[in-house]
Design an enzyme around this catalytic site. Structure first.
Site, PDB file in Angstrom:
ATOM      1  CB  CYS A  63      -0.919   0.079   0.896  1.00  0.00           C
ATOM      2  SG  CYS A  63      -1.990   1.400   1.056  1.00  0.00           S
ATOM      3  CE  LYS A  97      -2.342  -6.184  -4.582  1.00  0.00           C
ATOM      4  NZ  LYS A  97      -1.879  -4.164  -4.839  1.00  0.00           N
TER       5      LYS A  97
END
Length: 304
Positions: free
Chosen positions: A93, A133
């Site tokens: 992120c 991720k």
């Protein structure tokens, strides 16, 4: 066929939205990113974000954090959520409110810590699948070092967004060749992410990267039927399919949120109406109407 995964999207990939994309071809759905800290302290909103639909199988819960003690408690909490199949750790992120506190993509600046936290999650978890991720790096691309670190971490698959944190979402900074380099090193499946907004783009990315699947996020907000198009190998979109999907999304929002869901659905309906004749006039109507049944009737007519 390679895996198709819906990306976690704050404020969008909620329970109702995941329900409709799961119905049209998504293999794995992922919750909105959840703060490990909020999960530990039983934040009411956070607990609702951890829920899933009956059709979401498998379902991944994505968490973010950077303190091992907090992550341990968050994982122990997730162990009690028997509907969660996968624990996904966000290390990609780019949002300042996340990265500036050492979470998300900030962890790519310290690969030993990155590996340690992923191993810690697996140590305390009772789930069978653990994933991560990432982006290609923080302020510079480190695909080779990152691929080796992911191998060392022991996760079951990884999703890689083809830009660094500082690249943000700049189109010209996308780098699929670096994903291809990582794929050659990784001993686990690699899922490609970034700028996949059509069947053509999907095929282009898969050809370059040789990835094991694709994760689609922002493109799915305006065109959730992209998953159906990829599955069906077509750029076409039958109007009846679009109308059915829009209706199902409204129904799902109303079922989950009640009357509030009709108002929340306005932003989605604006997007779905874009490009249609008299869309501005229709948007004005949508903005002034709160009644579920009237909105549903209008969709039947407008998307006919």
């Amino acid at each position: 066929m390679p895996l198709l995964i819906l990306a976690p999207l704050a404020g969008y990939s909620d329970v109702p939205f995941r329900k409709i994309v799961k119905d049209i071809g998504v293999d794995i759905t992922v919750s909105e990113m959840i703060s490990a800290h909020a999960l530990v302290y039983n934040n009411t909103k956070t607990l609702k974000m951890s829920l899933k639909n009956s059709n979401e199988l498998p379902f991944a819960l994505q968490i973010a954090g950077s303190q091992e003690s907090i992550l341990q408690k968050a994982v122990e909490h997730i162990n009690m959520l028997d509907w969660v199949d996968i624990i996904d750790f966000n290390c990609g992120c780019p949002a300042p409110k996340v990265a500036n506190h050492g979470n998300g993509s900030a962890l790519l600046k310290d690969l030993p810590k990155f590996v340690s936290l992923l191993q810690s999650i697996q140590k305390y978890s009772q789930k069978h699948i653990h994933t991560v991720k990432v982006r290609l790096g923080f302020d510079k691309k480190i695909p080779v070092e990152l691929a080796h670190a992911i191998n060392e971490s022991g996760v079951d698959y990884c999703v890689v967004h083809a830009r660094t944190k500082v690249d943000s979402y700049k189109k010209e900074r996308i780098d699929y060749e670096s994903l291809a380099r990582m794929k050659e090193i990784l001993r686990i499946p690699l899922i490609a992410n970034g700028e996949i907004d059509s069947l053509e783009a999907y095929e282009h990315v898969m050809r370059i990267t040789n990835a094991d699947g694709a994760m689609i996020g922002r493109a799915a907000l305006k065109s959730p039927w992209i998953f159906w198009q990829i599955r069906s190998r077509t750029q076409q979109l039958p109007q009846i399919l679009k109308r059915t999907l829009v209706l199902n999304h409204l129904d799902s929002m109303f079922e989950f949120y009640g009357e509030k869901g009709v108002i929340m659905f306005r932003k989605n309906l604006h997007t779905y109406a874009k490009g249609h004749k008299d869309s501005n006039k229709y948007k004005d109507f949508v903005n002034s109407e709160k009644d579920y049944y009237k909105i549903r009737e209008s969709i039947e007519y407008f998307f006919a």
